[in-house]
Design an enzyme around this catalytic site. Structure first.
Site, short mmCIF file in Angstrom:
data_model
loop_
_atom_site.label_atom_id
_atom_site.label_comp_id
_atom_site.label_asym_id
_atom_site.label_seq_id
_atom_site.Cartn_x
_atom_site.Cartn_y
_atom_site.Cartn_z
N CYS A 8 0.66 -1.21 0.22
CA CYS A 8 -0.13 0.42 -0.26
C CYS A 8 0.43 1.17 -0.26
O CYS A 8 1.67 1.18 0.33
CB CYS A 8 -0.85 0.20 1.30
SG CYS A 8 -2.60 -1.26 1.32
N SER A 9 0.26 2.70 -0.18
CA SER A 9 1.21 3.70 -0.48
C SER A 9 1.28 4.23 0.75
O SER A 9 2.48 5.13 0.58
CB SER A 9 0.70 3.94 -2.00
OG SER A 9 0.56 3.52 -3.13
N THR A 10 0.52 4.58 0.88
CA THR A 10 0.36 5.19 2.38
C THR A 10 -0.04 4.60 3.79
O THR A 10 -0.73 3.14 3.87
CB THR A 10 -0.13 6.18 2.16
OG1 THR A 10 -1.69 6.22 2.08
CG2 THR A 10 -0.21 7.19 0.98
#
Length: 186
Positions: A8-10
């Site tokens: 997940c990016s964040t």
């Protein structure tokens, strides 16, 4: 071994959907990153690449989870292939053991890269609009005592302290320190 890679990016994003897919695929080992896919400098990704051995299978939800540009994607798959590790992307149904699968991997990798570029472009456009409306002002300027900064720089230029010591004394990182030195003509 069936190895799942989840990204997940964040921190705010939730990996539950990807984890469910890995459970359905009977992944025996999971590696999870909460980091941007813009490059391969990700802790769990590096651990996974060091962990996999000949006969293993790396499973990802989609190619955008493992790489966001074609060069990285092809490099990763090439490294896995050299190790004798199969790569499976569930969303794109890619099988890297066939020429057609490798071709499709390249096409989808280019699409993932295009998607990332579009995201960055929309972000830049949004910032410009916000600036135009006075809602975005950028990062707050550092509250720096100019007199103290000049005194520290004088000591540094005289050889009394190192540049590193000067940076620590004024609380600046190298790029900011040298930019301030240049801006003030010190």
């Amino acid at each position: 071994m069936r190895v799942g890679y989840v990204r997940c990016s964040t921190i705010e994003q939730n990996e539950a959907r990807q984890l469910k897919m890995m459970e359905e695929q009977k992944a025996e080992k999971l590696f999870i990153d909460k980091a941007s896919g813009k490059n391969t400098d990700r802790t769990a990704f590096k651990e996974m690449m060091a962990f996999v051995r000949a006969g293993d299978m790396v499973i990802v939800e989609s190619i955008s989870r493992i790489a966001r540009n074609t060069r990285d994607l092809l490099s990763i798959v090439s490294e896995l292939t050299e190790k004798g590790v199969e790569f499976v992307s569930l969303k794109e149904s890619i099988d890297t053991t066939t020429p057609q699968g490798r071709f499709m991997l390249t096409v989808f990798g280019a699409l993932a890269e295009l998607e990332r570029e579009n995201i960055l472009e929309r972000q830049r456009e949004g910032i410009e609009i916000a600036k135009g409306e006075g809602k975005y002002k950028g990062r707050k300027p550092l509250d720096l005592d100019e007199t103290q900064f000049k005194a520290v720089c004088t000591r540094w230029r005289a050889g009394e302290i190192t540049a590193t010591a000067a940076m620590q004394e004024v609380g600046l990182k190298p790029n900011t320190f040298y930019r301030r030195v240049k801006d003030l003509g010190l």
